[in-house]
Structures are given as structure tokens and as C-alpha cells.
Design a protein around this motif. Structure first.
Motif, PDB file in Angstrom:
ATOM      1  N   THR B  65     -40.220 -54.633  -2.985  1.00  0.00           N
ATOM      2  CA  THR B  65     -41.028 -54.563  -1.532  1.00  0.00           C
ATOM      3  C   THR B  65     -41.386 -53.379  -1.396  1.00  0.00           C
ATOM      4  O   THR B  65     -40.537 -52.512  -1.481  1.00  0.00           O
ATOM      5  CB  THR B  65     -40.106 -55.339  -0.453  1.00  0.00           C
ATOM      6  OG1 THR B  65     -39.529 -56.655  -0.813  1.00  0.00           O
ATOM      7  CG2 THR B  65     -40.923 -55.478   0.756  1.00  0.00           C
ATOM      8  N   LEU B  66     -42.560 -52.866  -0.692  1.00  0.00           N
ATOM      9  CA  LEU B  66     -43.060 -51.556  -0.623  1.00  0.00           C
ATOM     10  C   LEU B  66     -42.974 -51.757   0.890  1.00  0.00           C
ATOM     11  O   LEU B  66     -43.767 -52.515   1.619  1.00  0.00           O
ATOM     12  CB  LEU B  66     -44.476 -51.521  -1.095  1.00  0.00           C
ATOM     13  CG  LEU B  66     -44.261 -51.589  -2.698  1.00  0.00           C
ATOM     14  CD1 LEU B  66     -45.957 -51.458  -2.937  1.00  0.00           C
ATOM     15  CD2 LEU B  66     -43.563 -50.299  -3.325  1.00  0.00           C
ATOM     16  N   VAL B  67     -42.080 -51.082   1.761  1.00  0.00           N
ATOM     17  CA  VAL B  67     -41.954 -50.924   3.093  1.00  0.00           C
ATOM     18  C   VAL B  67     -42.442 -49.594   3.714  1.00  0.00           C
ATOM     19  O   VAL B  67     -42.467 -48.591   3.214  1.00  0.00           O
ATOM     20  CB  VAL B  67     -40.533 -51.122   3.513  1.00  0.00           C
ATOM     21  CG1 VAL B  67     -40.540 -50.891   5.068  1.00  0.00           C
ATOM     22  CG2 VAL B  67     -39.746 -52.297   2.874  1.00  0.00           C
ATOM     23  N   GLN B  68     -43.557 -49.672   4.703  1.00  0.00           N
ATOM     24  CA  GLN B  68     -44.181 -48.708   5.457  1.00  0.00           C
ATOM     25  C   GLN B  68     -43.851 -48.733   6.830  1.00  0.00           C
ATOM     26  O   GLN B  68     -43.975 -49.511   7.594  1.00  0.00           O
ATOM     27  CB  GLN B  68     -45.635 -48.643   5.189  1.00  0.00           C
ATOM     28  CG  GLN B  68     -46.299 -47.449   5.807  1.00  0.00           C
ATOM     29  CD  GLN B  68     -47.757 -47.597   5.587  1.00  0.00           C
ATOM     30  OE1 GLN B  68     -48.393 -48.149   4.761  1.00  0.00           O
ATOM     31  NE2 GLN B  68     -48.520 -46.743   6.504  1.00  0.00           N
ATOM     32  N   PHE B  69     -42.995 -47.541   7.265  1.00  0.00           N
ATOM     33  CA  PHE B  69     -43.177 -47.352   8.689  1.00  0.00           C
ATOM     34  C   PHE B  69     -44.273 -46.626   9.318  1.00  0.00           C
ATOM     35  O   PHE B  69     -44.706 -45.275   8.652  1.00  0.00           O
ATOM     36  CB  PHE B  69     -41.814 -46.483   9.068  1.00  0.00           C
ATOM     37  CG  PHE B  69     -40.600 -47.218   9.011  1.00  0.00           C
ATOM     38  CD1 PHE B  69     -40.194 -47.787  10.067  1.00  0.00           C
ATOM     39  CD2 PHE B  69     -39.900 -47.350   7.708  1.00  0.00           C
ATOM     40  CE1 PHE B  69     -38.829 -48.752   9.995  1.00  0.00           C
ATOM     41  CE2 PHE B  69     -38.610 -48.109   7.847  1.00  0.00           C
ATOM     42  CZ  PHE B  69     -38.147 -48.728   8.785  1.00  0.00           C
ATOM     43  N   SER B  70     -44.961 -47.209  10.372  1.00  0.00           N
ATOM     44  CA  SER B  70     -46.094 -46.510  10.717  1.00  0.00           C
ATOM     45  C   SER B  70     -45.787 -46.089  12.013  1.00  0.00           C
ATOM     46  O   SER B  70     -45.170 -46.987  12.852  1.00  0.00           O
ATOM     47  CB  SER B  70     -47.422 -47.389  10.577  1.00  0.00           C
ATOM     48  OG  SER B  70     -47.638 -47.517   8.999  1.00  0.00           O
ATOM     49  N   VAL B  87     -51.170 -51.865  -4.829  1.00  0.00           N
ATOM     50  CA  VAL B  87     -50.135 -51.931  -5.728  1.00  0.00           C
ATOM     51  C   VAL B  87     -49.511 -53.209  -5.406  1.00  0.00           C
ATOM     52  O   VAL B  87     -49.201 -53.932  -6.558  1.00  0.00           O
ATOM     53  CB  VAL B  87     -49.207 -50.783  -5.557  1.00  0.00           C
ATOM     54  CG1 VAL B  87     -47.913 -51.028  -6.717  1.00  0.00           C
ATOM     55  CG2 VAL B  87     -49.790 -49.495  -6.073  1.00  0.00           C
ATOM     56  N   ALA B  88     -49.264 -53.742  -4.148  1.00  0.00           N
ATOM     57  CA  ALA B  88     -48.525 -54.990  -3.950  1.00  0.00           C
ATOM     58  C   ALA B  88     -49.346 -56.002  -4.582  1.00  0.00           C
ATOM     59  O   ALA B  88     -48.972 -57.219  -5.096  1.00  0.00           O
ATOM     60  CB  ALA B  88     -48.164 -55.159  -2.563  1.00  0.00           C
ATOM     61  N   ALA B  89     -50.812 -55.996  -4.407  1.00  0.00           N
ATOM     62  CA  ALA B  89     -51.525 -57.017  -4.976  1.00  0.00           C
ATOM     63  C   ALA B  89     -51.701 -56.985  -6.277  1.00  0.00           C
ATOM     64  O   ALA B  89     -52.012 -58.056  -6.804  1.00  0.00           O
ATOM     65  CB  ALA B  89     -52.964 -56.712  -4.165  1.00  0.00           C
ATOM     66  N   MET B  90     -51.274 -55.943  -6.916  1.00  0.00           N
ATOM     67  CA  MET B  90     -51.508 -55.947  -8.394  1.00  0.00           C
ATOM     68  C   MET B  90     -50.468 -56.285  -9.203  1.00  0.00           C
ATOM     69  O   MET B  90     -50.416 -56.836 -10.195  1.00  0.00           O
ATOM     70  CB  MET B  90     -51.686 -54.424  -8.740  1.00  0.00           C
ATOM     71  CG  MET B  90     -52.548 -53.895  -9.888  1.00  0.00           C
ATOM     72  SD  MET B  90     -52.793 -51.989  -9.946  1.00  0.00           S
ATOM     73  CE  MET B  90     -51.202 -51.438 -10.246  1.00  0.00           C
ATOM     74  N   VAL B  91     -49.043 -56.034  -8.445  1.00  0.00           N
ATOM     75  CA  VAL B  91     -47.950 -56.560  -9.381  1.00  0.00           C
ATOM     76  C   VAL B  91     -47.354 -57.583  -8.824  1.00  0.00           C
ATOM     77  O   VAL B  91     -47.205 -57.866  -7.649  1.00  0.00           O
ATOM     78  CB  VAL B  91     -46.950 -55.261  -9.294  1.00  0.00           C
ATOM     79  CG1 VAL B  91     -45.988 -55.588 -10.198  1.00  0.00           C
ATOM     80  CG2 VAL B  91     -47.657 -54.023  -9.737  1.00  0.00           C
ATOM     81  N   ASP B  92     -47.097 -58.688  -9.772  1.00  0.00           N
ATOM     82  CA  ASP B  92     -46.594 -60.332  -9.352  1.00  0.00           C
ATOM     83  C   ASP B  92     -45.202 -59.799  -8.796  1.00  0.00           C
ATOM     84  O   ASP B  92     -44.531 -58.979  -9.221  1.00  0.00           O
ATOM     85  CB  ASP B  92     -46.458 -60.823 -10.490  1.00  0.00           C
ATOM     86  CG  ASP B  92     -47.574 -61.501 -10.814  1.00  0.00           C
ATOM     87  OD1 ASP B  92     -48.626 -61.687  -9.910  1.00  0.00           O
ATOM     88  OD2 ASP B  92     -47.917 -62.414 -11.851  1.00  0.00           O
ATOM     89  N   GLY B  93     -44.903 -60.760  -7.637  1.00  0.00           N
ATOM     90  CA  GLY B  93     -43.665 -60.642  -7.051  1.00  0.00           C
ATOM     91  C   GLY B  93     -43.226 -59.593  -6.275  1.00  0.00           C
ATOM     92  O   GLY B  93     -42.050 -59.169  -5.716  1.00  0.00           O
ATOM     93  N   VAL B  94     -44.329 -58.690  -5.947  1.00  0.00           N
ATOM     94  CA  VAL B  94     -44.063 -57.505  -4.994  1.00  0.00           C
ATOM     95  C   VAL B  94     -44.873 -57.584  -3.638  1.00  0.00           C
ATOM     96  O   VAL B  94     -46.182 -58.204  -3.824  1.00  0.00           O
ATOM     97  CB  VAL B  94     -44.563 -56.123  -5.525  1.00  0.00           C
ATOM     98  CG1 VAL B  94     -44.418 -55.111  -4.730  1.00  0.00           C
ATOM     99  CG2 VAL B  94     -43.756 -55.822  -7.011  1.00  0.00           C
ATOM    100  N   ARG B  95     -44.418 -57.439  -2.704  1.00  0.00           N
ATOM    101  CA  ARG B  95     -44.943 -57.514  -1.203  1.00  0.00           C
ATOM    102  C   ARG B  95     -44.989 -56.355  -0.463  1.00  0.00           C
ATOM    103  O   ARG B  95     -44.130 -55.425  -0.771  1.00  0.00           O
ATOM    104  CB  ARG B  95     -44.265 -58.635  -0.413  1.00  0.00           C
ATOM    105  CG  ARG B  95     -44.758 -60.180  -1.027  1.00  0.00           C
ATOM    106  CD  ARG B  95     -43.998 -61.151  -0.348  1.00  0.00           C
ATOM    107  NE  ARG B  95     -44.454 -61.643   0.807  1.00  0.00           N
ATOM    108  CZ  ARG B  95     -43.886 -62.555   1.584  1.00  0.00           C
ATOM    109  NH1 ARG B  95     -42.913 -63.319   1.232  1.00  0.00           N
ATOM    110  NH2 ARG B  95     -44.450 -62.865   2.749  1.00  0.00           N
ATOM    111  N   TYR B  96     -45.805 -56.220   0.441  1.00  0.00           N
ATOM    112  CA  TYR B  96     -46.001 -55.015   1.149  1.00  0.00           C
ATOM    113  C   TYR B  96     -45.400 -55.399   2.549  1.00  0.00           C
ATOM    114  O   TYR B  96     -46.292 -56.395   3.207  1.00  0.00           O
ATOM    115  CB  TYR B  96     -47.181 -54.552   0.936  1.00  0.00           C
ATOM    116  CG  TYR B  96     -47.776 -53.508   2.218  1.00  0.00           C
ATOM    117  CD1 TYR B  96     -47.163 -52.250   2.287  1.00  0.00           C
ATOM    118  CD2 TYR B  96     -48.858 -53.847   3.034  1.00  0.00           C
ATOM    119  CE1 TYR B  96     -47.509 -51.302   3.178  1.00  0.00           C
ATOM    120  CE2 TYR B  96     -49.148 -52.797   4.146  1.00  0.00           C
ATOM    121  CZ  TYR B  96     -48.378 -51.516   4.138  1.00  0.00           C
ATOM    122  OH  TYR B  96     -48.776 -50.694   4.948  1.00  0.00           O
TER     123      TYR B  96
END
Lengths: 142, 172
Positions: B65-70, B87-96
Motif C-alpha cells: 500500500t502507498l500511503v500519502q498524508f496530505s 504506480v498503484a495502477a501499474m502494479v497488481d495488488g498495490v493500492r493507494y
């Protein structure tokens, strides 16, 4: 609302020069003028300050369109932070508490120079820190 | 005279801060928690492994998981969102997952978030493996995922490109 980030950098550079002049001359009047510029930026948006108008009128036509635009909210908030420091500085210089004027102006200069030279918005960074260290209100939403 | 000195000190201090900031900005560092080895294996069993807490369990990616604090007054947050989303859309099983720092000050304090954007790269169990502030480069995010996702031996069996080592490369 979107702004040209190059205009913000230019305005920060002019602000830096003005603040150096304030420190060198110790003129509270000049600092008060800069405080007014900050107040315009905080109240109406950074794009309405005289510095931004100079950028749009004289420089932007020569530079062409910006590679990208940025949100207007962060620079506007940082103008408010600048206003607080400039106001404290005016009080310091005006009431002959010179050290207060020097310190407040130096802080504003450091922030403006960071923005001009590095594109780093110190005022914007303060936002989360202020929020973070304010006691959490027990309002809904958590 | 003291005014000139003050101006010089302010400009020098700002330059030092600026150089340090530029060096750190966007760099994803490894989070070397003391929890490695046996400890990490233990943590993987329990639900505590997920740093974001159980309410985020349904939002986490299966593998990473890619987490962003904004926050509201954050110019580089948009560029960061674009990179991580891509990147999340590009790699399977990865969410943003994007978290509004202001509305989650509990997480901000617990994870010691001082600036926005702060980026966390979580592994499949929700543990932080990489962390940084400022917009990261796409290649660095992909490299961080290579660390977060176990290679060809991973549970899904789908190897990451980064994990592939061609034997010929060493023999050349």
C-alpha cells in the motif's frame, strides 16, 4: 484557483530584498509597507500583491506559459504567516524594542529566501505543525 | 551594523535548511525499526502489524500500500498523488491511500508526521518498510515496492521486475 509558481518565487525574491533592506536600515516604515503587501496576499490571494502584478505585467509575457500551475491556497496561507512576523517586527522597531524587530524580520527573511531560492514554502509547513500541537478539540469527525 | 549581521545570519541559516531539505525531499528511506527478525515474524501473525489500525484494513492493498498524508496548504501534494496513483495502477495488488492529515491528527501524532506530503510504503501486512517526505520519483517508489513485496517466492507467485536477476548480468 491556480497560480504560476514562478510568480510566487519572484514575489518571494522581491520580499527577500525588501526584508534585507529593512534589516540594514532598521526602517519600520519599510517593514510596515511589506506587512501591507503580506496583508493583501493573505486577504485577497498572493496573485493580487504588487509583486505578483509586476511579474504578470512585465516578466510573464517574456517567459511564456508556465510548465505547470500550483494551488493558490498554500502561498496565500504563507502570506498570512509572513504578515504575522512583519506585524511583530513593526511593533518591535516602532516601540524601540529593536531586538524584537530584528528577530521577527530575520524569520520572515529566512522564510522568503527559502521560497525564492529553493521553492520551499516554510509558511505552508507550519500549517500542519500548528494543527498538530494545538490541543485536539472534541468535535465530531475526529 | 547589527542589522547587516542579522540579515547574513538569516540568509545563511535559510541556505543550510534549504540544502538539507532539498537533499531529503522525495527520498524514501528504509524504516529501520528495532522490530526485525523474530519480532517482525511475531508481529506478522497479529493484527497489530498494520500501523494504520483496523479501520484501514479494507483499504490496504493485497501486496503493498502507498500511503500519502496530505493537507490543505500543500503545493507538492498533487504531484505526489499523481506519482503514487500511477504506480498503484501499474502494479497488481498495490493500492493507494490518501489521508487528510488534519482530520486524522491521531495518526499524524502516532506516526510522527511533521510535514505533508509524507509517504509511507506498507507491505502486505501493513508494516512500514519505506518512508519519506516530499514528492518521490516514480522509479524510487517502484524500487520501494520491490522491498515491500516479496519476490518470486511471494504468496502470489508473481515476480516483480526488480526481483528478477538475470544470471548473465553477473557473468558479463
Amino acid at each position: 484557483m491556480q497560480v504560476d509558481p514562478r510568480g510566487q518565487r519572484f514575489a518571494a525574491a522581491v520580499t527577500s530584498v525588501v526584508l534585507v533592506a529593512v534589516l540594514v536600515t532598521g526602517s519600520w516604515l519599510l517593514l510596515a509597507a511589506q506587512a501591507l503587501v503580506f496583508a493583501i496576499g493573505a486577504g485577497f490571494g498572493a496573485r493580487y500583491t504588487p509583486y505578483a502584478l509586476i511579474f504578470r505585467g512585465l516578466l510573464r509575457p517574456r517567459l511564456g506559459p508556465p510548465p505547470q500551475l500550483e494551488d493558490a491556497a498554500p502561498p496565500r496561507f504563507s502570506q498570512g504567516v509572513g504578515l504575522v512576523f512583519a506585524a511583530v517586527g513593526v511593533v518591535g522597531y516602532g516601540s524601540a524594542v529593536t531586538w524584537l524587530g530584528l528577530i521577527a524580520t530575520a524569520m520572515a527573511l529566512a522564510a522568503a529566501f527559502l521560497n525564492a531560492a529553493f521553492g520551499f514554502c516554510l509558511g505552508c509547513e507550519l500549517y500542519l505543525l500548528i494543527k498538530r500541537f494545538t490541543p485536539q478539540t472534541r468535535s465530531a469527525g475526529g | 551594523m547589527i542589522g547587516v549581521m542579522t540579515a547574513i545570519v538569516a540568509l545563511l541559516a535559510a541556505t543550510i535548511i534549504g540544502v538539507a531539505w532539498r537533499r531529503r525531499n522525495g527520498v524514501l528511506r528504509s524504516t529501520t525499526d528495532a522490530k526485525s527478525g523474530a519480532d517482525a515474524a511475531d508481529a506478522a501473525e497479529g493484527a497489530d502489524a498494520a500501523v494504520l489500525g483496523p479501520e484501514f484494513a479494507s483499504k490496504l492493498g493485497e501486496r503493498a500500500t502507498l500511503v500519502q498524508f496530505s493537507s490543505a496548504f500543500c503545493a507538492p501534494c498533487r504531484a505526489t498523488r499523481r506519482v503514487l496513483d500511477e504506480v498503484a495502477a501499474m502494479v497488481d495488488g498495490v493500492r493507494y491511500v490518501e489521508i487528510d492529515a488534519e482530520s486524522r491528527l491521531d495518526l499524524v501524532r502516532r506516526l510522527a508526521v511533521l510535514r505533508t506530503p509524507t509517504v509511507l510504503v506498507l507491505d502486505g501486512a501493513g508494516r512500514v518498510v519505506r518512508r519519506g517526505t516530499g514528492p518521490p520519483r516514480k522509479a524510487d517508489v517502484i524500487a520501494a515496492l520491490g522491498v515491500a513485496i516479496p519476490g518470486p517466492t511471494g504468496p502470489t507467485g508473481a515476480p516483480m521486475r526488480e526481483a528478477e536477476h538475470r544470471p548473465s548480468q553477473g557473468a558479463r
